[in-house]
Design an enzyme around this catalytic site. Structure first.
Site, PDB file in Angstrom:
ATOM      1  N   ASN A 120     -20.751-125.893  34.618  1.00 38.91           N
ATOM      2  CA  ASN A 120     -20.208-125.341  33.378  1.00 38.91           C
ATOM      3  C   ASN A 120     -21.157-125.452  32.194  1.00 38.91           C
ATOM      4  O   ASN A 120     -20.849-125.001  31.107  1.00 38.91           O
ATOM      5  CB  ASN A 120     -18.882-126.038  33.015  1.00 38.91           C
ATOM      6  CG  ASN A 120     -19.073-127.507  32.744  1.00 38.91           C
ATOM      7  OD1 ASN A 120     -19.326-128.278  33.668  1.00 38.91           O
ATOM      8  ND2 ASN A 120     -18.973-127.910  31.500  1.00 38.91           N
ATOM      9  N   GLY A 123     -25.512-126.056  30.693  1.00 36.21           N
ATOM     10  CA  GLY A 123     -26.946-126.259  30.881  1.00 36.21           C
ATOM     11  C   GLY A 123     -27.567-125.574  32.084  1.00 36.21           C
ATOM     12  O   GLY A 123     -27.329-124.396  32.355  1.00 36.21           O
ATOM     13  N   TYR A 170     -29.963-144.283  34.150  1.00 35.18           N
ATOM     14  CA  TYR A 170     -30.298-142.883  34.412  1.00 35.18           C
ATOM     15  C   TYR A 170     -31.502-142.774  35.344  1.00 35.18           C
ATOM     16  O   TYR A 170     -31.472-142.049  36.334  1.00 35.18           O
ATOM     17  CB  TYR A 170     -30.581-142.183  33.081  1.00 35.18           C
ATOM     18  CG  TYR A 170     -30.898-140.707  33.190  1.00 35.18           C
ATOM     19  CD1 TYR A 170     -29.898-139.789  33.477  1.00 35.18           C
ATOM     20  CD2 TYR A 170     -32.202-140.234  32.999  1.00 35.18           C
ATOM     21  CE1 TYR A 170     -30.187-138.433  33.565  1.00 35.18           C
ATOM     22  CE2 TYR A 170     -32.491-138.885  33.084  1.00 35.18           C
ATOM     23  CZ  TYR A 170     -31.486-137.982  33.361  1.00 35.18           C
ATOM     24  OH  TYR A 170     -31.772-136.643  33.450  1.00 35.18           O
TER      25      TYR A 170
HETATM   26  N1  LIG Z   1     -31.895-131.776  29.820  1.00 34.80           N
HETATM   27  C1  LIG Z   1     -33.044-132.273  30.220  1.00 34.80           C
HETATM   28  O1  LIG Z   1     -33.999-132.343  29.453  1.00 34.80           O
HETATM   29  C2  LIG Z   1     -33.207-132.783  31.628  1.00 34.80           C
HETATM   30  C3  LIG Z   1     -34.426-133.357  31.976  1.00 34.80           C
HETATM   31  C4  LIG Z   1     -34.587-133.814  33.285  1.00 34.80           C
HETATM   32  C5  LIG Z   1     -33.547-133.693  34.198  1.00 34.80           C
HETATM   33  N2  LIG Z   1     -32.373-133.152  33.818  1.00 34.80           N
HETATM   34  C6  LIG Z   1     -31.302-133.054  34.817  1.00 34.80           C
HETATM   35  O2  LIG Z   1     -30.818-131.749  34.902  1.00 34.80           O
HETATM   36  C7  LIG Z   1     -29.466-131.769  35.363  1.00 34.80           C
HETATM   37  C8  LIG Z   1     -28.617-130.854  34.498  1.00 34.80           C
HETATM   38  O3  LIG Z   1     -28.573-131.349  33.185  1.00 34.80           O
HETATM   39  P1  LIG Z   1     -28.406-130.428  31.897  1.00 34.80           P
HETATM   40  O4  LIG Z   1     -29.579-130.676  31.054  1.00 34.80           O
HETATM   41  O5  LIG Z   1     -28.058-129.054  32.278  1.00 34.80           O
HETATM   42  O6  LIG Z   1     -27.167-131.193  31.190  1.00 34.80           O
HETATM   43  P2  LIG Z   1     -25.694-130.706  30.792  1.00 34.80           P
HETATM   44  O7  LIG Z   1     -25.762-129.458  30.007  1.00 34.80           O
HETATM   45  O8  LIG Z   1     -25.065-131.898  30.176  1.00 34.80           O
HETATM   46  O9  LIG Z   1     -25.001-130.434  32.187  1.00 34.80           O
HETATM   47  C9  LIG Z   1     -24.641-131.491  33.041  1.00 34.80           C
HETATM   48  C10 LIG Z   1     -23.444-131.083  33.866  1.00 34.80           C
HETATM   49  O10 LIG Z   1     -23.066-132.159  34.731  1.00 34.80           O
HETATM   50  C11 LIG Z   1     -21.666-132.307  34.674  1.00 34.80           C
HETATM   51  N3  LIG Z   1     -21.217-133.649  35.059  1.00 34.80           N
HETATM   52  C12 LIG Z   1     -21.540-134.836  34.509  1.00 34.80           C
HETATM   53  N4  LIG Z   1     -20.883-135.825  35.127  1.00 34.80           N
HETATM   54  C13 LIG Z   1     -20.126-135.263  36.092  1.00 34.80           C
HETATM   55  C14 LIG Z   1     -19.215-135.756  37.060  1.00 34.80           C
HETATM   56  N5  LIG Z   1     -18.937-137.066  37.148  1.00 34.80           N
HETATM   57  N6  LIG Z   1     -18.609-134.893  37.888  1.00 34.80           N
HETATM   58  C15 LIG Z   1     -18.861-133.586  37.802  1.00 34.80           C
HETATM   59  N7  LIG Z   1     -19.700-133.041  36.903  1.00 34.80           N
HETATM   60  C16 LIG Z   1     -20.325-133.877  36.057  1.00 34.80           C
HETATM   61  C17 LIG Z   1     -21.331-131.987  33.234  1.00 34.80           C
HETATM   62  O11 LIG Z   1     -19.966-131.704  33.099  1.00 34.80           O
HETATM   63  P3  LIG Z   1     -19.218-131.817  31.664  1.00 34.80           P
HETATM   64  O12 LIG Z   1     -19.578-130.602  30.887  1.00 34.80           O
HETATM   65  O13 LIG Z   1     -17.792-131.847  32.068  1.00 34.80           O
HETATM   66  O14 LIG Z   1     -19.695-133.077  31.010  1.00 34.80           O
HETATM   67  C18 LIG Z   1     -22.207-130.763  33.024  1.00 34.80           C
HETATM   68  O15 LIG Z   1     -21.614-129.622  33.557  1.00 34.80           O
HETATM   69  C19 LIG Z   1     -29.029-133.236  35.333  1.00 34.80           C
HETATM   70  O16 LIG Z   1     -29.057-133.741  36.646  1.00 34.80           O
HETATM   71  C20 LIG Z   1     -30.098-133.890  34.497  1.00 34.80           C
HETATM   72  O17 LIG Z   1     -30.272-135.226  34.863  1.00 34.80           O
HETATM   73  C21 LIG Z   1     -32.186-132.681  32.561  1.00 34.80           C
END
Ligand SMILES: NC(=O)c1ccc[n+]([C@@H]2O[C@H](COP(=O)([O-])OP(=O)(O)OC[C@H]3O[C@@H](n4cnc5c(N)ncnc54)[C@H](OP(=O)(O)O)[C@@H]3O)[C@@H](O)[C@H]2O)c1
Ligand SMILES: *[C@@H]1O[C@H](CO)[C@@H](O)[C@H](O)[C@H]1NC(C)=O
Ligand SMILES: *[C@@H]1O[C@H](CO)[C@@H](O)[C@H](O)[C@H]1NC(C)=O
Length: 321
Positions: free
Chosen positions: A51, A53, A206
């Protein structure tokens, strides 16, 4: 008036190179893009954290390329909003299906798997993308596991185990784990250590979970060579990743700076997309960034540790298998 010299040509002499420099810097920040013209017609894809990112952007791309996409989300309302937006962006409405699951709850994972296995004869692509960062205090899930560890890693471990037989029925199965560049900061991935409140730190929790994502991919690729299992750093993305940390206000205060300095969500989806669809993947169990193979930290490379993590994870979730 604007120019001390009054010479438009002289001003342009400065402005044009400046704009050009900014443009190229921005392109550099946006990073590697998946450029292969690959369709995903008829493929069945499952994306966690769909939902927001990276996950939402992945669903958009996979759907537009013809895949049927299961959006796994923990909150029904946020999921419905995201789905609506994707349809507005041109996704095929009948190929976007929401399923709710909370990765921090093993029973809900088993429930969603039951539905997926009933609905589909096989699954082609599993993207373990959901993740959270920065829970302020040590917290345990109702399954008794530190929450970051279960949300980012152990929940995905169980989900993957339960979908393996279905993935093995695909002609070109893929598992993609979204890890992070901070994984080398992890100190230990032993469950007793992770589960001890004394060892808790937002970034530590993390990075441990993200190291485990890579090691999980490596071990999967050994155990199930038919399935292409990869992990990646998606880049530093202007997403909602800080939403659980209490630091998300930074995103609003520094909005223009964040916009310029970080990848868009769609840019962040490029590397996992590459791993899900590319016809030119080099090897199995590898770690990628910007659509190319990079070296994971040394900590992820001890095969013995990957086996240990796998076995320990199986033990913890055994009653759900
Ligand atoms: N952003 C960065 O700079 C970055 C850098 C390196 C790696 N990453 C990785 O990329 C991936 C995606 O992150 P993003 O940046 O797109 O962040 P995001 O926009 O916060 O998206 C994360 C998603 O994970 C869901 N989530 C969290 N806990 C959950 C649970 N217990 N059960 C089911 N869903 C859950 C969130 O749901 P809700 O909306 O309900 O909270 C959200 O949909 C992550 O694995 C992150 O570690 C991101
Ligand atoms: C949307 O997907 C459905 C189900 O796969 C398919 O029958 C339909 O033709 C697709 N619609 C468009 C506009 O591609
Ligand atoms: C992905 O990570 C999960 C746990 O987070 C692990 O069980 C699985 O083996 C990993 N798969 C790949 C391909 O890395």
């Amino acid at each position: 008036m604007f120019s001390s010299s009054g010479c438009l040509f002289c001003d342009l002499l400065y402005i044009i190179p400046l704009i050009t420099a900014f443009y190229f810097l921005r392109q550099y920040i946006r990073g590697g893009q998946f450029k292969e013209n690959v369709r995903a017609n008829g493929k069945i894809a499952v994306v966690t954290g769909a939902n927001s990112g990276v996950g939402r952007a992945l669903c958009e791309e996979l759907n537009k390329r013809g895949a049927k996409v299961y959006m796994l989300c923990r909150d029904e309302k946020r999921a419905a909003q995201a789905r609506e937006q994707l349809v507005e962006n041109g996704c095929n409405d009948s190929n976007l299906l929401i399923q709710t699951v909370d990765l921090a709850d093993f029973s809900s994972i088993r429930d969603v798997v039951k539905i997926l296995l009933t609905e589909e004869s096989h699954i082609d692509i599993l993207i373990n993308n959901a993740g959270l960062l920065g829970i302020p205090q040590f917290e345990k899930t109702k399954d008794g596991v530190e929450k970051t560890w279960q949300s980012n890693y152990l929940g995905h471990f169980l989900l993957t185990e339960l979908l393996l037989s279905s993935l093995e029925k695909s002609s070109d199965p893929r598992i993609v784990n979204v890890s992070s560049i901070v994984h080398p900061l992890a100190d230990s991935i032993d469950l007793d250590y992770v589960n001890n409140p004394k060892n808790y730190g937002r970034m530590k929790a993390y990075s441990r979970s993200k190291l485990a994502n890579i090691m999980h991919s490596r071990e999967l690729s050994t155990r199930y060579p038919k399935i292409k299992s990869s992990s990646c750093h998606p880049g530093n993305i202007n997403s909602n990743i800080l939403s659980t940390s209490g630091w998300i206000f930074l995103k609003d205060i520094f909005a223009p700076i964040f916009w310029f300095c970080f990848k868009t969500e769609m840019d962040g989806a490029q590397t996992p997309l590459h791993l899900a669809l590319s016809q030119h993947l080099k090897g199995n169990g590898l770690y990628y960034s910007d659509c190319v193979v990079v070296e994971e930290s040394e900590k992820a490379r001890f095969d013995g540790d990957c086996v240990k993590l796998y076995e320990q994870s199986r033990q913890v979730v055994h009653k759900w298998l």
